[in-house]
Motif scaffolding. Structure first.
Motif, PDB file in Angstrom:
ATOM      1  N   ASP A 114       0.845  -1.189   0.000  1.00 12.06           N
ATOM      2  CA  ASP A 114       0.000   0.000   0.000  1.00 12.06           C
ATOM      3  C   ASP A 114       0.886   1.248   0.000  1.00 12.06           C
ATOM      4  OD1 ASP A 114      -2.306  -1.380  -0.053  1.00 12.06           O
ATOM      5  OD2 ASP A 114      -2.700  -1.258   2.116  1.00 12.06           O
ATOM      6  N   ALA A 115       0.386   2.333  -0.604  1.00 12.68           N
ATOM      7  CA  ALA A 115       1.133   3.591  -0.559  1.00 12.68           C
ATOM      8  C   ALA A 115       1.183   4.064   0.889  1.00 12.68           C
ATOM      9  CB  ALA A 115       0.433   4.627  -1.432  1.00 12.68           C
ATOM     10  N   GLU A 116       2.292   4.626   1.272  1.00 10.84           N
ATOM     11  CA  GLU A 116       2.423   5.086   2.663  1.00 10.84           C
ATOM     12  C   GLU A 116       1.812   6.468   2.799  1.00 10.84           C
ATOM     13  OE1 GLU A 116       5.776   5.251   5.543  1.00 10.84           O
ATOM     14  OE2 GLU A 116       6.643   3.882   4.063  1.00 10.84           O
ATOM     15  N   LEU A 117       0.516   6.544   2.919  1.00 10.42           N
ATOM     16  CA  LEU A 117      -0.152   7.840   3.048  1.00 10.42           C
ATOM     17  C   LEU A 117      -0.679   7.983   4.462  1.00 10.42           C
ATOM     18  CD1 LEU A 117      -2.149   7.834  -0.304  1.00 10.42           C
ATOM     19  CD2 LEU A 117      -0.060   9.091   0.221  1.00 10.42           C
ATOM     20  N   PRO A 118      -0.646   9.192   5.002  1.00 11.47           N
ATOM     21  CA  PRO A 118      -1.159   9.372   6.360  1.00 11.47           C
ATOM     22  C   PRO A 118      -2.691   9.295   6.374  1.00 11.47           C
ATOM     23  CG  PRO A 118      -0.479  11.469   5.434  1.00 11.47           C
ATOM     24  CD  PRO A 118      -0.106  10.422   4.423  1.00 11.47           C
ATOM     25  N   SER A 119      -3.261   8.679   7.393  1.00  9.95           N
ATOM     26  CA  SER A 119      -4.719   8.688   7.576  1.00  9.95           C
ATOM     27  C   SER A 119      -5.016   9.749   8.619  1.00  9.95           C
ATOM     28  CB  SER A 119      -5.195   7.325   8.078  1.00  9.95           C
ATOM     29  OG  SER A 119      -4.807   6.327   7.176  1.00  9.95           O
ATOM     30  N   VAL A 120      -5.410  10.914   8.146  1.00  6.73           N
ATOM     31  CA  VAL A 120      -5.648  12.047   9.051  1.00  6.73           C
ATOM     32  C   VAL A 120      -6.901  12.788   8.605  1.00  6.73           C
ATOM     33  CG1 VAL A 120      -3.287  12.511   9.862  1.00  6.73           C
ATOM     34  CG2 VAL A 120      -3.995  13.315   7.625  1.00  6.73           C
ATOM     35  N   SER A 121      -7.454  13.590   9.519  1.00 12.38           N
ATOM     36  CA  SER A 121      -8.653  14.356   9.181  1.00 12.38           C
ATOM     37  C   SER A 121      -8.258  15.664   8.499  1.00 12.38           C
ATOM     38  CB  SER A 121      -9.432  14.663  10.458  1.00 12.38           C
ATOM     39  OG  SER A 121      -8.668  15.547  11.251  1.00 12.38           O
ATOM     40  N   GLU A 122      -9.238  16.313   7.890  1.00  9.92           N
ATOM     41  CA  GLU A 122      -8.932  17.571   7.192  1.00  9.92           C
ATOM     42  C   GLU A 122      -8.329  18.636   8.118  1.00  9.92           C
ATOM     43  OE1 GLU A 122     -11.611  19.028   4.132  1.00  9.92           O
ATOM     44  OE2 GLU A 122     -11.372  21.039   4.924  1.00  9.92           O
ATOM     45  N   PRO A 123      -8.935  18.904   9.309  1.00 10.10           N
ATOM     46  CA  PRO A 123      -8.291  19.927  10.161  1.00 10.10           C
ATOM     47  C   PRO A 123      -6.864  19.557  10.560  1.00 10.10           C
ATOM     48  CG  PRO A 123     -10.199  18.942  11.256  1.00 10.10           C
ATOM     49  CD  PRO A 123     -10.212  18.470   9.843  1.00 10.10           C
ATOM     50  N   GLU A 124      -6.590  18.278  10.691  1.00 12.10           N
ATOM     51  CA  GLU A 124      -5.205  17.899  11.026  1.00 12.10           C
ATOM     52  C   GLU A 124      -4.244  18.263   9.891  1.00 12.10           C
ATOM     53  OE1 GLU A 124      -5.529  14.121  14.074  1.00 12.10           O
ATOM     54  OE2 GLU A 124      -6.140  13.819  11.987  1.00 12.10           O
ATOM     55  N   VAL A 125      -4.712  18.062   8.653  1.00  8.71           N
ATOM     56  CA  VAL A 125      -3.871  18.419   7.502  1.00  8.71           C
ATOM     57  C   VAL A 125      -3.661  19.931   7.461  1.00  8.71           C
ATOM     58  CG1 VAL A 125      -3.729  18.448   4.989  1.00  8.71           C
ATOM     59  CG2 VAL A 125      -4.694  16.463   6.142  1.00  8.71           C
ATOM     60  N   VAL A 126      -4.774  20.685   7.636  1.00  4.80           N
ATOM     61  CA  VAL A 126      -4.681  22.147   7.558  1.00  4.80           C
ATOM     62  C   VAL A 126      -3.736  22.664   8.642  1.00  4.80           C
ATOM     63  CG1 VAL A 126      -5.983  24.293   7.825  1.00  4.80           C
ATOM     64  CG2 VAL A 126      -6.928  22.403   6.473  1.00  4.80           C
ATOM     65  N   ARG A 127      -3.899  22.159   9.869  1.00  6.46           N
ATOM     66  CA  ARG A 127      -3.037  22.647  10.958  1.00  6.46           C
ATOM     67  C   ARG A 127      -1.583  22.264  10.721  1.00  6.46           C
ATOM     68  NH1 ARG A 127      -7.171  21.194  15.737  1.00  6.46           N
ATOM     69  NH2 ARG A 127      -8.586  22.910  15.273  1.00  6.46           N
ATOM     70  N   HIS A 128      -1.381  21.070  10.239  1.00  2.00           N
ATOM     71  CA  HIS A 128      -0.008  20.621  10.003  1.00  2.00           C
ATOM     72  C   HIS A 128       0.712  21.575   9.047  1.00  2.00           C
ATOM     73  CE1 HIS A 128       3.322  17.813   9.621  1.00  2.00           C
ATOM     74  NE2 HIS A 128       3.264  18.006   8.318  1.00  2.00           N
ATOM     75  N   PHE A 129       0.058  21.868   7.928  1.00  2.00           N
ATOM     76  CA  PHE A 129       0.750  22.697   6.934  1.00  2.00           C
ATOM     77  C   PHE A 129       0.759  24.179   7.327  1.00  2.00           C
ATOM     78  CE2 PHE A 129       0.166  18.788   4.519  1.00  2.00           C
ATOM     79  CZ  PHE A 129       1.472  18.617   4.073  1.00  2.00           C
ATOM     80  N   THR A 130      -0.283  24.635   8.029  1.00  4.03           N
ATOM     81  CA  THR A 130      -0.249  26.024   8.500  1.00  4.03           C
ATOM     82  C   THR A 130       0.916  26.200   9.467  1.00  4.03           C
ATOM     83  OG1 THR A 130      -2.625  26.154   8.249  1.00  4.03           O
ATOM     84  CG2 THR A 130      -1.597  27.845   9.618  1.00  4.03           C
ATOM     85  N   ASN A 131       1.078  25.260  10.386  1.00  2.00           N
ATOM     86  CA  ASN A 131       2.168  25.382  11.356  1.00  2.00           C
ATOM     87  C   ASN A 131       3.537  25.272  10.686  1.00  2.00           C
ATOM     88  OD1 ASN A 131       0.624  25.926  13.603  1.00  2.00           O
ATOM     89  ND2 ASN A 131       0.159  23.760  13.933  1.00  2.00           N
ATOM     90  N   LEU A 132       3.613  24.401   9.695  1.00  4.81           N
ATOM     91  CA  LEU A 132       4.880  24.328   8.949  1.00  4.81           C
ATOM     92  C   LEU A 132       5.202  25.675   8.300  1.00  4.81           C
ATOM     93  CD1 LEU A 132       5.149  21.028   6.865  1.00  4.81           C
ATOM     94  CD2 LEU A 132       6.687  21.841   8.649  1.00  4.81           C
ATOM     95  N   SER A 133       4.186  26.281   7.673  1.00  2.03           N
ATOM     96  CA  SER A 133       4.429  27.542   6.967  1.00  2.03           C
ATOM     97  C   SER A 133       4.837  28.635   7.948  1.00  2.03           C
ATOM     98  CB  SER A 133       3.195  27.970   6.177  1.00  2.03           C
ATOM     99  OG  SER A 133       2.241  28.558   7.031  1.00  2.03           O
ATOM    100  N   ARG A 134       4.378  28.536   9.204  1.00  2.00           N
ATOM    101  CA  ARG A 134       4.745  29.561  10.189  1.00  2.00           C
ATOM    102  C   ARG A 134       6.196  29.431  10.655  1.00  2.00           C
ATOM    103  NH1 ARG A 134      -0.586  29.714  13.864  1.00  2.00           N
ATOM    104  NH2 ARG A 134       0.978  29.629  15.498  1.00  2.00           N
ATOM    105  N   GLN A 135       6.817  28.313  10.329  1.00  4.93           N
ATOM    106  CA  GLN A 135       8.236  28.174  10.664  1.00  4.93           C
ATOM    107  C   GLN A 135       9.115  28.816   9.601  1.00  4.93           C
ATOM    108  OE1 GLN A 135       9.351  24.217  11.681  1.00  4.93           O
ATOM    109  NE2 GLN A 135       7.856  24.098  13.316  1.00  4.93           N
ATOM    110  N   ASN A 136       8.490  29.293   8.561  1.00  5.13           N
ATOM    111  CA  ASN A 136       9.248  29.901   7.484  1.00  5.13           C
ATOM    112  C   ASN A 136       9.260  31.417   7.675  1.00  5.13           C
ATOM    113  OD1 ASN A 136      10.719  30.024   5.211  1.00  5.13           O
ATOM    114  ND2 ASN A 136       9.160  29.172   3.857  1.00  5.13           N
TER     115      ASN A 136
END
Ligand SMILES: *Cc1c(COP(=O)(O)O)cnc(C)c1O
Length: 480
Positions: A37-59
């Motif tokens: 199987d492809a190694e894809l994360p099983s996460v909810s939409e808000p988890e994805v949004v928060r993950h990438f928003t927080n990543l972008s704030r480290q920039n």
């Protein structure tokens, strides 16, 4: 930060697929099937949004705050140009759409934009022709030096070396070496410009070219540049202008009028594309007419029927240097920017860039050593040597600035200034922003006097603190 894969919970979902509306394939060939199987994360939409928003704030970007990184022209670029470049008629154009003969009617608009941009850049710099194909400043330099080599080859000139001042950008000697020349470095004099006596001593019939940045990385314009061009030409050498930071002289001075034969510009510094982030960039190259036959293919031409088309028939050309005529979206932004500003606007760019740099230099020179004290152009260099006596080095001041929400200046470059901090505010910053920076820098100079030890604890506000800088570049696994 934790990897999104570690947040995966079996069965959790962030998307819903629409019902399958095509017939299910009966049997797929085994060899096309996944083994795992492809190694894809099983996460909810808000988890994805928060993950990438927080990543972008480290920039950190120009959209976050002041970014006075010398030589990089980290200015604010208007969103208007992004809108132009994302217009559907441009973005949906296929890179292999016909660009020749009758077929070129499908790509007229795009070819016209590039042709007009090449014309505008020629006018701005006083050159006879431009190619917008190179994809970066260093790529433009390589193209330019290859043009120079082709020119000398055709004339059967045996040339061996290129002269470059010691304040030159690192890409200058690297380019000359890759193009097959040896590099002779010319020291700077007390005014921060190329030592003219040493230049005269090293210039001879083996000199292929002189590569100059003017104003140079110290923000100093060489007042004898015309005399240098004259001497170089007399010796049979060509003049190369590193115009990566053109917003020092935009609309005021044209390299072509100073005797330069080849110039490269960085559209991703001066002309509305941000620099940094690994691209895409564009480093167009302009030449005087003797060098036109060597320009890379294809060239854009206007036919007798007033159509634009690509021309691949240039026997003396150095050949291909870029796929698809370079980075088209960057060209669109540059062209829109030039049309938006017009001649007066371009002049204002350089006037404000120079005014802002001198304003900062004036105020900071009371608290920091300023090795070249005369007025500067678009950038200037101060030194932390006074603070270094207390144990606070340029890198420590840079780290402290990060905690103040400001991007550090370029440090330890140019190499000819000890504890160098190279500051370029750009024309897009307000007086309030500059005043805030001055206040922060003055406070840090005072802190270096009263509590030098505390600097080793900076930065405190970042996700990672002091790094082993070699490891950070070579071994980027920070997941641990
Ligand atoms: C940025 C810069 C370059 C190189 O441009 P890249 O696009 O980063 O390759 C060359 N010369 C000078 C003076 C520069 O500031």
């Amino acid at each position: 930060m934790e990897l999104i894969l570690n947040k995966s919970v079996q069965g959790r979902k962030g998307i819903m697929f629409p019902p399958l509306d095509v017939p299910r394939a009966k049997k797929l060939n085994e060899k096309y099937l996944r083994e795992h199987d492809a190694e894809l994360p099983s996460v909810s939409e808000p988890e994805v949004v928060r993950h990438f928003t927080n990543l972008s704030r480290q920039n950190f970007g120009v959209d976050s705050n002041f970014y006075p990184l010398g030589s990089c022209t980290m200015k604010y670029n208007p969103k208007f140009t992004e809108r132009v470049a994302s217009g559907e008629r441009f973005t949906s154009l296929h890179p292999l759409a016909p660009q020749l003969a009758e077929g070129a009617r499908f790509t007229q608009g795009a070819l016209e934009v590039v042709s007009n941009l090449e014309g505008a850049l020629s006018k701005i710099t006083g050159m006879d022709a431009f190619t917008t194909q190179p994809a970066a400043g260093a790529h433009g330099e390589l193209t330019g030096v290859m043009l120079i080599a082709a020119y000398h080859r055709q004339k059967e000139n045996k040339k061996k070396h290129i002269l470059i001042p010691d304040s030159g950008h690192g890409t200058n000697p690297a380019t000359a070496a890759i193009a097959g020349y040896t590099v002779k470095t010319i020291p700077s004099d007390d005014n921060g410009v190329m030592d003219i006596d040493e230049f005269k001593r090293l210039l001879n019939k083996d000199t292929a070219a002189v590569m100059l940045t003017c104003p140079n990385t110290l923000g100093v314009f060489n007042p004898r540049v015309k005399e240098i061009s004259h001497l170089a030409h007399e010796a049979g050498a060509l003049m190369y202008y590193d115009g990566a930071n053109l917003n020092a002289i935009l609309g005021k001075v044209r390299p072509g009028d100073l005797g330069f034969d080849v110039v490269h510009l960085n559209l991703h510094k001066t002309f509305a594309t941000p620099h940094g982030g690994g691209g895409p960039g564009s480093g167009p190259v302009g030449v005087k007419k003797e060098l036109i036959p060597f320009l890379p293919i294809p060239r854009i031409r206007k036919t007798k029927k007033k159509m634009f088309e690509l021309d691949f028939e240039e026997p003396l050309s150095i050949g291909y240097i870029s796929p698809f005529y370079g980075n088209f979206a960057v060209m669109l932004k540059a062209y829109a920017y030039i049309l938006l500003l017009g001649k007066n606007g371009l002049v204002e760019v350089s006037e404000n860039a120079v005014l802002n740099a001198n304003y900062l230099k004036h105020h900071l020179s009371k608290h920091y050593e300023t090795p070249y004290s005369k007025n500067c152009l678009h950038e200037f260099v101060i030194s932390a040597s006074r603070q270094a006596k207390k144990g606070v080095r340029a890198i420590d001041i840079a780290k402290a600035l990060i905690d103040e929400g400001i991007h550090p200046p370029t440090v330890y470059f140019p190499l000819i200034v000890k504890e160098a901090m190279m500051i370029e505010p750009t024309e897009t910053e307000s007086k309030e922003t500059l005043d805030k920076f001055i206040e922060v820098m003055v406070n840090l100079a005072r802190l270096a006097e009263s509590n030098p030890k505390i600097f080793k604890t900076f930065p405190k506000t970042t996700p990672v603190n002091r790094l082993d800088e070699v490891k950070a570049a070579k071994d980027m696994n920070i997941a641990g």
